[in-house]
Scaffold this motif. Structure first.
Motif, PDB file in Angstrom:
ATOM      1  N   TYR A 261       0.969  -0.926  -0.047  1.00 44.60           N
ATOM      2  CA  TYR A 261       0.034  -0.042   0.084  1.00 44.60           C
ATOM      3  C   TYR A 261       1.051   1.254  -0.103  1.00 44.60           C
ATOM      4  N   VAL A 262       1.724   1.226  -0.795  1.00 43.50           N
ATOM      5  CA  VAL A 262       2.505   2.702  -1.099  1.00 43.50           C
ATOM      6  C   VAL A 262       1.995   4.021  -1.130  1.00 43.50           C
ATOM      7  N   THR A 263       2.546   4.729  -0.288  1.00 42.15           N
ATOM      8  CA  THR A 263       1.957   6.206  -0.438  1.00 42.15           C
ATOM      9  C   THR A 263       2.935   7.028  -0.977  1.00 42.15           C
ATOM     10  N   TYR A 264       2.600   8.264  -1.349  1.00 42.11           N
ATOM     11  CA  TYR A 264       3.499   9.461  -1.528  1.00 42.11           C
ATOM     12  C   TYR A 264       4.791   9.534  -0.629  1.00 42.11           C
ATOM     13  N   ASN A 265       4.300   9.572   0.700  1.00 44.49           N
ATOM     14  CA  ASN A 265       5.363   9.676   1.990  1.00 44.49           C
ATOM     15  C   ASN A 265       6.371   8.632   1.636  1.00 44.49           C
ATOM     16  N   ASP A 266       6.214   7.546   0.880  1.00 47.07           N
ATOM     17  CA  ASP A 266       7.256   6.548   0.991  1.00 47.07           C
ATOM     18  C   ASP A 266       8.391   6.805   0.031  1.00 47.07           C
ATOM     19  N   SER A 267       8.277   7.914  -0.686  1.00 47.26           N
ATOM     20  CA  SER A 267       9.295   8.535  -1.530  1.00 47.26           C
ATOM     21  C   SER A 267      10.733   8.707  -0.699  1.00 47.26           C
ATOM     22  N   GLY A 268      11.746   8.309  -1.063  1.00 44.35           N
ATOM     23  CA  GLY A 268      12.932   8.627  -0.586  1.00 44.35           C
ATOM     24  C   GLY A 268      14.141   7.960  -0.712  1.00 44.35           C
ATOM     25  N   ILE A 269      14.901   7.628   0.175  1.00 40.50           N
ATOM     26  CA  ILE A 269      16.292   6.988   0.068  1.00 40.50           C
ATOM     27  C   ILE A 269      16.275   5.859   1.144  1.00 40.50           C
ATOM     28  N   TYR A 270      16.430   4.335   0.719  1.00 40.13           N
ATOM     29  CA  TYR A 270      16.271   3.440   1.369  1.00 40.13           C
ATOM     30  C   TYR A 270      17.946   2.640   1.340  1.00 40.13           C
ATOM     31  N   GLU A 271      18.093   2.321   2.535  1.00 40.55           N
ATOM     32  CA  GLU A 271      19.642   1.912   2.682  1.00 40.55           C
ATOM     33  C   GLU A 271      19.632   0.260   3.195  1.00 40.55           C
ATOM     34  N   CYS A 272      20.202  -0.588   2.519  1.00 35.43           N
ATOM     35  CA  CYS A 272      20.153  -1.888   2.791  1.00 35.43           C
ATOM     36  C   CYS A 272      21.629  -2.334   3.377  1.00 35.43           C
ATOM     37  N   HIS A 273      21.784  -2.624   4.849  1.00 36.84           N
ATOM     38  CA  HIS A 273      22.961  -2.862   5.235  1.00 36.84           C
ATOM     39  C   HIS A 273      23.061  -4.128   5.466  1.00 36.84           C
ATOM     40  N   VAL A 274      24.053  -5.033   4.882  1.00 37.58           N
ATOM     41  CA  VAL A 274      24.252  -6.473   5.266  1.00 37.58           C
ATOM     42  C   VAL A 274      25.435  -6.560   5.778  1.00 37.58           C
ATOM     43  N   LEU A 275      25.457  -7.079   7.025  1.00 35.26           N
ATOM     44  CA  LEU A 275      26.658  -7.336   8.070  1.00 35.26           C
ATOM     45  C   LEU A 275      26.871  -8.785   7.902  1.00 35.26           C
ATOM     46  N   ARG A 276      28.132  -9.305   7.331  1.00 38.83           N
ATOM     47  CA  ARG A 276      28.394 -10.913   7.518  1.00 38.83           C
ATOM     48  C   ARG A 276      29.832 -11.034   8.074  1.00 38.83           C
ATOM     49  N   GLU A 277      29.631 -11.786   9.406  1.00 32.13           N
ATOM     50  CA  GLU A 277      30.740 -12.314  10.022  1.00 32.13           C
ATOM     51  C   GLU A 277      31.116 -13.667   9.695  1.00 32.13           C
ATOM     52  N   PHE A 278      32.459 -13.960   9.255  1.00 31.10           N
ATOM     53  CA  PHE A 278      32.731 -15.100   8.691  1.00 31.10           C
ATOM     54  C   PHE A 278      33.614 -15.906   9.836  1.00 31.10           C
ATOM     55  N   GLU A 279      33.151 -17.197  10.280  1.00 30.08           N
ATOM     56  CA  GLU A 279      33.841 -18.053  11.057  1.00 30.08           C
ATOM     57  C   GLU A 279      35.005 -18.906  10.687  1.00 30.08           C
TER      58      GLU A 279
END
Length: 200
Positions: free
Chosen positions: A113-131
């Motif tokens: 249900y997208v609205t006009y207020n949803d316009s903007g910048i979205y950031e996706c942060h993926v943090l991986r810790e390798f064992e």
């Protein structure tokens, strides 16, 4: 005998090619940047694992910042950690769902249900810790998506041309495969006939 060896070699190369194509591949694809008012919108975020043999703990964080007002801080809207997806308080609360893959190479979310207020910048942060045995290095990957909300969907001719080209390529490859199979069959038949003639 030499002809039969060549035929077998052709067939083997063809089989290896087909098997290689059938293997799952992770590809970084950019997210769509235009949403339609009132519809659902997928925010695509792909983070391919370079080494599948290494175990990694993955944490995903999504942030949102409206376009209007540079001083407005970004809001933490979604979190995925330890097989648990959590929708956080914010302007999109109640309208977000997890749409990532089980191996966490695709860490996308969907806005409903997208609205006009949803316009903007979205950031996706993926943090991986390798064992590893002695240390646990970490890698942080950040993808930015600038989303625009429109009243109606705009016509995307690029997607149409891409689809047409894909079908043309598929037809071409199918025809090439058929020609190659007929060629191999004729070569085998001819070598069998020559072998029989030599036997007599």
């Amino acid at each position: 005998m030499l002809t039969q060896t060549r035929v077998h070699l052709h067939t083997l190369v063809l089989l290896i090619f087909i098997v290689h194509l059938s293997q799952p591949v992770c590809v970084n694809i950019p997210s769509e940047t235009e949403a339609v008012l009132g519809k659902s919108m997928m925010l695509t975020c792909i983070s391919c694992l370079r080494r599948e043999e290494v175990k990694a703990k993955t944490r995903v964080d999504w942030y949102y910042k409206p376009k209007i007002g540079k001083d407005i801080p970004k809001t933490h809207i979604y979190k995925y950690e330890g097989d648990t997806a959590v929708e956080l308080d914010g302007p999109l609360k109640g309208r977000l769902t997890w749409n990532g893959s089980q191996d966490l190479q695709d860490v996308s979310i969907q806005i409903h249900y997208v609205t006009y207020n949803d316009s903007g910048i979205y950031e996706c942060h993926v943090l991986r810790e390798f064992e590893f045995n002695f240390f646990t290095p970490s890698v942080l990957i950040i993808n930015n998506i600038t989303l625009k909300v429109k009243e109606k969907a705009s016509e995307d001719t690029t997607a149409l041309y891409s689809e047409i080209m894909m079908y043309v390529l598929l037809v071409f490859l199918t025809c090439w495969l058929l020609v190659e199979m007929v060629y191999c069959y004729r070569k085998i038949s001819k070598s069998d006939e020559q072998a029989q003639d030599t036997a007599y």
